[in-house]
Design an enzyme around this catalytic site. Sequence first.
Site: not given
Lengths: 423, 423
Positions: B418, B188, B274, B177, B423, B151
Amino acid sequence: MQFIDGGVTAPKGFTANGMLCKIKESSTKNDLALIFSEKLCNAAGVFTQNKVKAESVKLTKENIANGKAQAVIANSGNANACTGEQGAKVARKMASLAADVLGINSGDVIVYSTGVIGKQLPVEKIEKNIQSLKDGLSKEGHKEARTAIMTTDTHYKECAVQTVIGGKTVRIGAMAKGSGMIHINMGTMLSVMTTDCAISSQMLENALRKSVAGTYNCVSIDGDTSTNDSLTILANGMAGNDEITCEGEDFEIFYEALNAINTQMAKKIAGDGEGATKLIECNVSGAKDVETARGLAKAVISSSLAKAAIFGSDANFGRFLCAMGYSGFDFSPEKTSITFESAENSMRTGATDFIGEQKGKRTSLKVFENGVPLDFDEALAKKVLQEAEIKINIECKDGTACGTAWGCDLTYEYVKINGDYRT
Amino acid sequence: MQFIDGGVTAPKGFTANGMLCKIKESSTKNDLALIFSEKLCNAAGVFTQNKVKAESVKLTKENIANGKAQAVIANSGNANACTGEQGAKVARKMASLAADVLGINSGDVIVYSTGVIGKQLPVEKIEKNIQSLKDGLSKEGHKEARTAIMTTDTHYKECAVQTVIGGKTVRIGAMAKGSGMIHINMGTMLSVMTTDCAISSQMLENALRKSVAGTYNCVSIDGDTSTNDSLTILANGMAGNDEITCEGEDFEIFYEALNAINTQMAKKIAGDGEGATKLIECNVSGAKDVETARGLAKAVISSSLAKAAIFGSDANFGRFLCAMGYSGFDFSPEKTSITFESAENSMRTGATDFIGEQKGKRTSLKVFENGVPLDFDEALAKKVLQEAEIKINIECKDGTACGTAWGCDLTYEYVKINGDYRT
């Protein structure tokens, strides 16, 4: 009961002062505060549950153990935590410096420190300035004291109320700091409360513990429970009411006033979280008990992902459900509903933020009902979430208990502030 | 034991494929994967402990309960969580679509979903593409599958090893992932493991549970435990070794190989959190037991304040002690020491990040010893903390147990990702 001006000096017999003494060499704002009651006070406190406690917290717990105190000395710029034996000496020195100029026992002095952890505090700077700090004590001095305890706070936090107990006007005042390392567990970063109410230290402590569970302890900025959380209250009895020594009508009135202050202070701390642009209030209803309602609400406002979504005005309610799911508290996802609510022009206006009624039209938008996502208007959701005070209302249908928690959004500014706090 | 190429298709008898079918309309990368074993496999899995479980997780737990599986279908772009009865139908439909084209039972299909929570998954897009997905299954297909589950990941995560058990070469492969909503508790985000080792599903599960506790479950990106965490392993027995059905030498060799993969995957997930710019490894030694060592290490790498400090290359070790203090695990602050360690040029180099030895000179810097802050060289600390892989070594002197946890820094980029994921 009504809100009044004056903070910690609103109650009779209390004076305060604050000044810049450069605990941190680069500081340009007040960093040392003194609060004094002309009469010895009954006192109570609640403190951090972090196993690592600041030296100031250890000493204050010791000094307040007999239920008595008369003054508070507080510094920002250094937390005096993880500083070993030398740090313990510094905390004792701060108490004796204040006691000497005030002519009181050093055992009646409450010591607060906040700032960086793991650096020795230059107590000689306090020694050099203590006399002029004391000489400046006044009723107006709450304005100097309230800024002296700020670190990364952008607004000072103070509040005062008055009420009538047994025919006498009684006042309670408070000042606090918040901002970062806030995931309160048993007190707050730093909060001082004062009152002229006559009340025993045991009843003060009862009121404090009961109120804190639903106010300060329901605030999270970043999930980090500080080493320095402290909330103490000093009651000098100068309002002249009959001393409150047990539960009953007088205690209820006092509790209501104290709890109103703590609720406002909790919201002020949350809304001024490090880097925050929005205050988030999560109301959970229909939970099986109050502890569950508060636990679920606190999980939502503590989630980094939920906080980042609110920052981006993204109606990503799935992150709230996810947080509730790992909170350890019980609920039934398939019976849960979620509604966003805000009011137009819920502007942040300086230190009076979030007190009293919001102006403008309230808009609410249901996005999830009985476990199923609704096909809501995303443009409207964006509009609702762009306001400065957002309510997330979660209905559980497992019982009748309610709970509220307060937090703020996660922003670039939070990262910036904490990525290089020292420089 | 040695690391080899090939990921999930490295073991005998496994093929894979991945493709773009636009689960999320705006997607431009693969978002649907299929992994297939030509023989029915013994299987085991560990899953999220979040009370809110994705529909895919619920179905997979049901399908794997008999210890058998033969294929995995996985999508990104939608988590199929908080989607009610319709979501449950979608998960079953995904299993039956895969089963039909593969000619196997739908009860032998593992279903994985990841992406946004609280939106219905457009399963008709999978239906339209399933035949061509199946037709493309190949040994090389791990390269398509490994990207299809990403992702916000910036690198794919895969790993494979081979070892010798009872004279036969045995291989284990994995793909996973990570990135966001990572505070792993029992699995996970998504991880698929394959092996040609002959081993019973009970012994597979034993190996998995033991290994996960010290690998995947010691990773935190943001404190959010996902609704979709899943780790499953399929063993088709084609290596030809005698089936492992109990503890013993063969099991130990298998466990060592499995654990080596899981350790690498844990580091890959943490290092690609992230927005992360740095991998943080916290090693706690001298704790009273392993659970305590891991709990303390995980508290440090989970703290927003500690993570932001590392992002800013700020040696603010007080935040580590603060986090240990509120972790709920026992240690003695006055006996604790802290050392930073890094190696020059610990560069992040694509998908092979953090595997094998670091290049360059190792530098270590003690900042806190036996409860007292040391007067360390701040310029050197800054240099150590500017590397891409930082070790925080914490010595407790309460016992002999060790534990490691992996995380990443908290950056502007995390907030950006986040703040507007949709979008």
